[in-house]
Design a protein around this motif. Structure first.
Motif, PDB file in Angstrom:
ATOM      1  N   VAL A 108       0.855  -1.183   0.000  1.00 49.09           N
ATOM      2  CA  VAL A 108       0.000   0.000   0.000  1.00 49.09           C
ATOM      3  C   VAL A 108       0.895   1.238   0.000  1.00 49.09           C
ATOM      4  O   VAL A 108       1.927   1.265   0.666  1.00 49.09           O
ATOM      5  CB  VAL A 108      -0.973   0.035   1.207  1.00 49.09           C
ATOM      6  CG1 VAL A 108      -0.221   0.007   2.532  1.00 49.09           C
ATOM      7  CG2 VAL A 108      -1.906   1.241   1.133  1.00 49.09           C
ATOM      8  N   SER A 145       0.367   5.429   0.457  1.00 50.75           N
ATOM      9  CA  SER A 145      -0.612   6.421   0.906  1.00 50.75           C
ATOM     10  C   SER A 145      -0.057   7.835   0.777  1.00 50.75           C
ATOM     11  O   SER A 145       1.160   8.033   0.863  1.00 50.75           O
ATOM     12  CB  SER A 145      -0.984   6.163   2.365  1.00 50.75           C
ATOM     13  OG  SER A 145      -1.546   4.880   2.512  1.00 50.75           O
ATOM     14  N   GLY A 203      -5.105   6.044  -0.158  1.00 50.51           N
ATOM     15  CA  GLY A 203      -4.354   4.798  -0.056  1.00 50.51           C
ATOM     16  C   GLY A 203      -4.574   3.991  -1.316  1.00 50.51           C
ATOM     17  O   GLY A 203      -5.721   3.817  -1.750  1.00 50.51           O
ATOM     18  N   PHE A 259      -3.817   0.331  -2.767  1.00 54.81           N
ATOM     19  CA  PHE A 259      -3.442  -1.004  -2.335  1.00 54.81           C
ATOM     20  C   PHE A 259      -3.165  -1.920  -3.513  1.00 54.81           C
ATOM     21  O   PHE A 259      -3.695  -1.716  -4.605  1.00 54.81           O
ATOM     22  CB  PHE A 259      -4.590  -1.620  -1.505  1.00 54.81           C
ATOM     23  CG  PHE A 259      -4.831  -0.913  -0.197  1.00 54.81           C
ATOM     24  CD1 PHE A 259      -4.310  -1.428   0.976  1.00 54.81           C
ATOM     25  CD2 PHE A 259      -5.570   0.257  -0.144  1.00 54.81           C
ATOM     26  CE1 PHE A 259      -4.519  -0.783   2.181  1.00 54.81           C
ATOM     27  CE2 PHE A 259      -5.787   0.921   1.052  1.00 54.81           C
ATOM     28  CZ  PHE A 259      -5.257   0.394   2.216  1.00 54.81           C
ATOM     29  N   VAL A 317     -10.085  -4.957   4.047  1.00 54.36           N
ATOM     30  CA  VAL A 317      -8.886  -4.112   4.147  1.00 54.36           C
ATOM     31  C   VAL A 317      -9.233  -2.674   3.756  1.00 54.36           C
ATOM     32  O   VAL A 317      -8.865  -1.717   4.432  1.00 54.36           O
ATOM     33  CB  VAL A 317      -7.750  -4.659   3.247  1.00 54.36           C
ATOM     34  CG1 VAL A 317      -6.636  -3.645   3.082  1.00 54.36           C
ATOM     35  CG2 VAL A 317      -7.219  -5.967   3.799  1.00 54.36           C
ATOM     36  N   ILE A 318      -9.974  -2.526   2.663  1.00 56.23           N
ATOM     37  CA  ILE A 318     -10.337  -1.197   2.164  1.00 56.23           C
ATOM     38  C   ILE A 318     -11.256  -0.491   3.167  1.00 56.23           C
ATOM     39  O   ILE A 318     -11.059   0.688   3.470  1.00 56.23           O
ATOM     40  CB  ILE A 318     -10.997  -1.285   0.769  1.00 56.23           C
ATOM     41  CG1 ILE A 318     -10.073  -2.002  -0.234  1.00 56.23           C
ATOM     42  CG2 ILE A 318     -11.408   0.085   0.265  1.00 56.23           C
ATOM     43  CD1 ILE A 318      -8.696  -1.387  -0.406  1.00 56.23           C
ATOM     44  N   ASP A 378     -11.445  -1.049   6.419  1.00 56.16           N
ATOM     45  CA  ASP A 378     -10.635  -0.734   7.590  1.00 56.16           C
ATOM     46  C   ASP A 378      -9.816   0.534   7.342  1.00 56.16           C
ATOM     47  O   ASP A 378      -9.756   1.423   8.197  1.00 56.16           O
ATOM     48  CB  ASP A 378      -9.719  -1.920   7.919  1.00 56.16           C
ATOM     49  CG  ASP A 378      -8.901  -1.685   9.170  1.00 56.16           C
ATOM     50  OD1 ASP A 378      -9.508  -1.446  10.242  1.00 56.16           O
ATOM     51  OD2 ASP A 378      -7.658  -1.746   9.085  1.00 56.16           O
ATOM     52  N   ALA A 379      -9.208   0.623   6.176  1.00 63.60           N
ATOM     53  CA  ALA A 379      -8.405   1.799   5.823  1.00 63.60           C
ATOM     54  C   ALA A 379      -9.268   3.059   5.789  1.00 63.60           C
ATOM     55  O   ALA A 379      -8.852   4.123   6.247  1.00 63.60           O
ATOM     56  CB  ALA A 379      -7.726   1.587   4.470  1.00 63.60           C
ATOM     57  N   LYS A 380     -10.477   2.923   5.269  1.00 68.25           N
ATOM     58  CA  LYS A 380     -11.401   4.052   5.192  1.00 68.25           C
ATOM     59  C   LYS A 380     -11.710   4.593   6.588  1.00 68.25           C
ATOM     60  O   LYS A 380     -11.589   5.797   6.842  1.00 68.25           O
ATOM     61  CB  LYS A 380     -12.696   3.586   4.511  1.00 68.25           C
ATOM     62  CG  LYS A 380     -13.818   4.582   4.520  1.00 68.25           C
ATOM     63  CD  LYS A 380     -15.057   3.978   3.879  1.00 68.25           C
ATOM     64  CE  LYS A 380     -16.228   4.916   3.964  1.00 68.25           C
ATOM     65  NZ  LYS A 380     -17.384   4.407   3.227  1.00 68.25           N
ATOM     66  N   LYS A 391     -10.091   4.015   9.473  1.00 68.00           N
ATOM     67  CA  LYS A 391      -8.891   4.499  10.168  1.00 68.00           C
ATOM     68  C   LYS A 391      -8.556   5.917   9.724  1.00 68.00           C
ATOM     69  O   LYS A 391      -8.192   6.764  10.537  1.00 68.00           O
ATOM     70  CB  LYS A 391      -7.704   3.566   9.903  1.00 68.00           C
ATOM     71  CG  LYS A 391      -7.718   2.342  10.779  1.00 68.00           C
ATOM     72  CD  LYS A 391      -6.469   1.517  10.600  1.00 68.00           C
ATOM     73  CE  LYS A 391      -6.506   0.364  11.598  1.00 68.00           C
ATOM     74  NZ  LYS A 391      -5.963  -0.859  11.070  1.00 68.00           N
ATOM     75  N   ARG A 392      -8.671   6.187   8.426  1.00 69.24           N
ATOM     76  CA  ARG A 392      -8.389   7.533   7.927  1.00 69.24           C
ATOM     77  C   ARG A 392      -9.423   8.534   8.435  1.00 69.24           C
ATOM     78  O   ARG A 392      -9.068   9.655   8.801  1.00 69.24           O
ATOM     79  CB  ARG A 392      -8.342   7.530   6.396  1.00 69.24           C
ATOM     80  CG  ARG A 392      -7.024   6.981   5.858  1.00 69.24           C
ATOM     81  CD  ARG A 392      -7.093   6.660   4.365  1.00 69.24           C
ATOM     82  NE  ARG A 392      -5.805   6.273   3.821  1.00 69.24           N
ATOM     83  CZ  ARG A 392      -5.204   5.100   4.054  1.00 69.24           C
ATOM     84  NH1 ARG A 392      -5.792   4.196   4.833  1.00 69.24           N
ATOM     85  NH2 ARG A 392      -4.027   4.827   3.527  1.00 69.24           N
TER      86      ARG A 392
END
Length: 151
Positions: free
Chosen positions: A95, A97, A119, A121, A129-130, A132-134, A136-137
């Motif tokens: 990934v 970012s 991000g 990936f 995963v996507i 979770d990243a969303k 977290k950001r």
């Protein structure tokens, strides 16, 4: 036939922070993210050289990421980084970012800052995963807003 759900392999989250660009940009350094991001227990420089910065992020859940600064511009107000190592191991290959800041120069939100955190990936990242990243950001941007507005 694969049972995997097709998904986009990128995420873009953004926010308008009601603080001047200088107050927001002040926080955007890989080694300083733990100063505002509540999910991070600590962030520390592993290796700093003229060409490369490596920073270890330790999250509250025990996850450790070693991230490498790929690009940094104090003129255009962005930083790009990639994950080099992870404990536990990531479920995807890679990934990259970018956190980018823009001054809002007119209108109702003049003297605010627009922040975008992307991000990109590898194709083996799944929908979880996507997502979770969303989130977290989103959480990190809310934490950044709180920190920047205190200055």
């Amino acid at each position: 036939m694969s049972s995997a759900i097709p998904t986009a392999t990128s995420v873009v989250e953004s926010a308008v922070i009601k603080a001047p660009l200088s107050h927001v940009w002040h926080h955007i350094k890989l080694q300083n993210l733990s100063s505002f991001w509540s999910a991070l227990k600590k962030s520390e420089v592993v290796k700093s050289q003229e060409e490369t910065d490596l920073v270890k992020w330790t999250f509250n859940d025990g996850t450790e990421l070693e991230v490498k600064q790929e690009e940094h511009s104090t003129i255009n107000h962005y930083i790009t980084y990639g994950v080099i190592t992870s404990k536990p191991e990531l479920s995807y290959t890679s990934v990259v970012s970018t956190i980018r800041c823009y001054a809002v120069t007119s209108g109702e939100l003049e003297n605010s800052t627009f922040v975008e955190w992307t991000g990109n990936f590898s194709s083996d990242a799944d929908a979880g995963v996507i997502q979770d990243a969303k989130f977290k950001r989103r959480d990190a941007l809310a934490d950044l807003a709180k920190a920047a507005m205190k200055m």
